[in-house]
Scaffold this motif. Structure first.
Motif, PDB file in Angstrom:
ATOM      1  N   LEU A 257       0.848  -1.191   0.000  1.00  0.00           N
ATOM      2  CA  LEU A 257       0.000   0.000   0.000  1.00  0.00           C
ATOM      3  C   LEU A 257       0.885   1.242   0.000  1.00  0.00           C
ATOM      4  N   ASP A 258       0.403   2.319  -0.581  1.00  0.00           N
ATOM      5  CA  ASP A 258       1.165   3.548  -0.678  1.00  0.00           C
ATOM      6  C   ASP A 258       0.551   4.601   0.235  1.00  0.00           C
ATOM      7  N   TYR A 259       1.301   5.014   1.266  1.00  0.00           N
ATOM      8  CA  TYR A 259       0.776   6.005   2.194  1.00  0.00           C
ATOM      9  C   TYR A 259       0.508   7.352   1.530  1.00  0.00           C
ATOM     10  N   ALA A 260       1.057   7.587   0.332  1.00  0.00           N
ATOM     11  CA  ALA A 260       0.745   8.821  -0.400  1.00  0.00           C
ATOM     12  C   ALA A 260      -0.728   8.870  -0.783  1.00  0.00           C
ATOM     13  N   ASP A 261      -1.398   7.716  -0.818  1.00  0.00           N
ATOM     14  CA  ASP A 261      -2.811   7.639  -1.182  1.00  0.00           C
ATOM     15  C   ASP A 261      -3.744   7.615   0.031  1.00  0.00           C
ATOM     16  N   LEU A 262      -3.191   7.777   1.251  1.00  0.00           N
ATOM     17  CA  LEU A 262      -3.993   7.718   2.473  1.00  0.00           C
ATOM     18  C   LEU A 262      -4.997   8.866   2.517  1.00  0.00           C
ATOM     19  N   ARG A 263      -6.228   8.561   2.884  1.00  0.00           N
ATOM     20  CA  ARG A 263      -7.290   9.569   3.033  1.00  0.00           C
ATOM     21  C   ARG A 263      -7.599   9.839   4.506  1.00  0.00           C
ATOM     22  N   THR A 264      -7.803   8.780   5.282  1.00  0.00           N
ATOM     23  CA  THR A 264      -8.097   8.907   6.702  1.00  0.00           C
ATOM     24  C   THR A 264      -7.878   7.546   7.354  1.00  0.00           C
TER      25      THR A 264
ATOM     26  N   PHE B 102      -7.556   4.242   1.606  1.00  0.00           N
ATOM     27  CA  PHE B 102      -6.569   4.591   0.589  1.00  0.00           C
ATOM     28  C   PHE B 102      -7.283   4.896  -0.714  1.00  0.00           C
ATOM     29  N   ARG B 103      -6.910   5.998  -1.353  1.00  0.00           N
ATOM     30  CA  ARG B 103      -7.455   6.299  -2.680  1.00  0.00           C
ATOM     31  C   ARG B 103      -6.857   5.319  -3.675  1.00  0.00           C
ATOM     32  N   ALA B 104      -7.695   4.810  -4.564  1.00  0.00           N
ATOM     33  CA  ALA B 104      -7.267   3.893  -5.627  1.00  0.00           C
ATOM     34  C   ALA B 104      -7.943   4.349  -6.907  1.00  0.00           C
ATOM     35  N   GLN B 105      -7.354   5.348  -7.555  1.00  0.00           N
ATOM     36  CA  GLN B 105      -7.930   5.999  -8.732  1.00  0.00           C
ATOM     37  C   GLN B 105      -9.282   6.593  -8.350  1.00  0.00           C
ATOM     38  N   ALA B 106     -10.373   6.168  -8.958  1.00  0.00           N
ATOM     39  CA  ALA B 106     -11.679   6.755  -8.661  1.00  0.00           C
ATOM     40  C   ALA B 106     -12.351   6.095  -7.459  1.00  0.00           C
TER      41      ALA B 106
ATOM     42  N   LEU C 217     -11.206  -4.639   3.374  1.00  0.00           N
ATOM     43  CA  LEU C 217     -12.524  -4.818   3.969  1.00  0.00           C
ATOM     44  C   LEU C 217     -13.636  -4.468   3.004  1.00  0.00           C
ATOM     45  N   VAL C 218     -13.502  -3.341   2.310  1.00  0.00           N
ATOM     46  CA  VAL C 218     -14.539  -2.892   1.383  1.00  0.00           C
ATOM     47  C   VAL C 218     -13.931  -1.832   0.473  1.00  0.00           C
ATOM     48  N   THR C 219     -14.515  -1.681  -0.696  1.00  0.00           N
ATOM     49  CA  THR C 219     -14.149  -0.607  -1.613  1.00  0.00           C
ATOM     50  C   THR C 219     -15.390   0.242  -1.844  1.00  0.00           C
TER      51      THR C 219
ATOM     52  N   ASP D 269     -15.326   9.579  -2.039  1.00  0.00           N
ATOM     53  CA  ASP D 269     -14.230   9.882  -1.128  1.00  0.00           C
ATOM     54  C   ASP D 269     -14.638   9.599   0.314  1.00  0.00           C
ATOM     55  N   VAL D 270     -13.682   9.279   1.155  1.00  0.00           N
ATOM     56  CA  VAL D 270     -13.922   8.974   2.563  1.00  0.00           C
ATOM     57  C   VAL D 270     -13.180  10.011   3.396  1.00  0.00           C
TER      58      VAL D 270
END
Length: 188
Positions: A125-132, A146-150, A168-170, A174-175
């Protein structure tokens, strides 16, 4: 009881207290933000350090004692990600760097009593994509968006480093916040 809160404009102005049943507010710590109360009456706070960086501190309002903790808090356009504290108060999880160790921000587990910190590995996983993020109810894992494109992937990362991360879920939007209740349900 006491209510603790902070004020800030472009920078943290301070942490204030007010009696639970009302009364005058009092500044208890300057240049600090984001207070989180621990069960012993102390607080974890984000404070501007001598290098003008946002750092995690352990603060005792009754005595004024202030202990620097080894976590520099990463900031985002909309401010900080919140501090997450386990229910027993023995661990905190923040997003940032450990002075002298890490350059790229990551989730960091902090032991306030010992004054220690360690990065939480997020293999694959890339922490640059972390949202919350949030802590699981048992405090044993981080629940991370984590953001994963859209899309946004919600992942459980064990704090002990044993075992793989579990998706767990996608979700398709945005979250901005996550919480986990004692029954294992997620509030997103």
């Amino acid at each position: 009881g006491t209510i603790y809160f902070s004020r800030n404009t472009d920078v943290p102005k301070g942490i204030f207290s007010v009696p639970f049943l009302g009364g005058e507010e009092h500044l208890i710590l300057e240049n600090a933000d984001n207070p989180v109360a621990l069960s012993d009456g102390s607080l974890l706070v984000v404070r501007i350090n001598q290098q003008s960086r946002s750092q995690l501190f352990h603060f005792w309002p009754e005595t004024g004692k202030l202990q620097e903790l080894p976590a520099i808090i990463a900031t985002f356009i909309n401010g900080y990600l919140s501090l997450q504290i386990s229910r027993d108060g023995r661990r905190a999880v923040v997003f940032g760097t450990i002075p002298g160790q890490s350059v790229q921000p990551s989730l960091i587990e902090v032991d306030p009593a010992a004054g220690t910190a360690r990065s939480i590995p997020a293999s694959g996983l890339d922490y640059a994509d972390l949202r919350t993020f949030a802590l699981s109810a048992d405090g044993g894992s981080a629940i991370v968006a984590f953001r994963a494109q859209a899309l946004v992937r919600i992942v459980r990362i064990p704090l002990n480093g044993r075992g793989a991360s579990q998706e767990l879920v996608t979700v398709t939007s945005d979250v901005w916040g996550i919480d986990a209740d004692a029954g294992g349900s997620l509030l997103i």
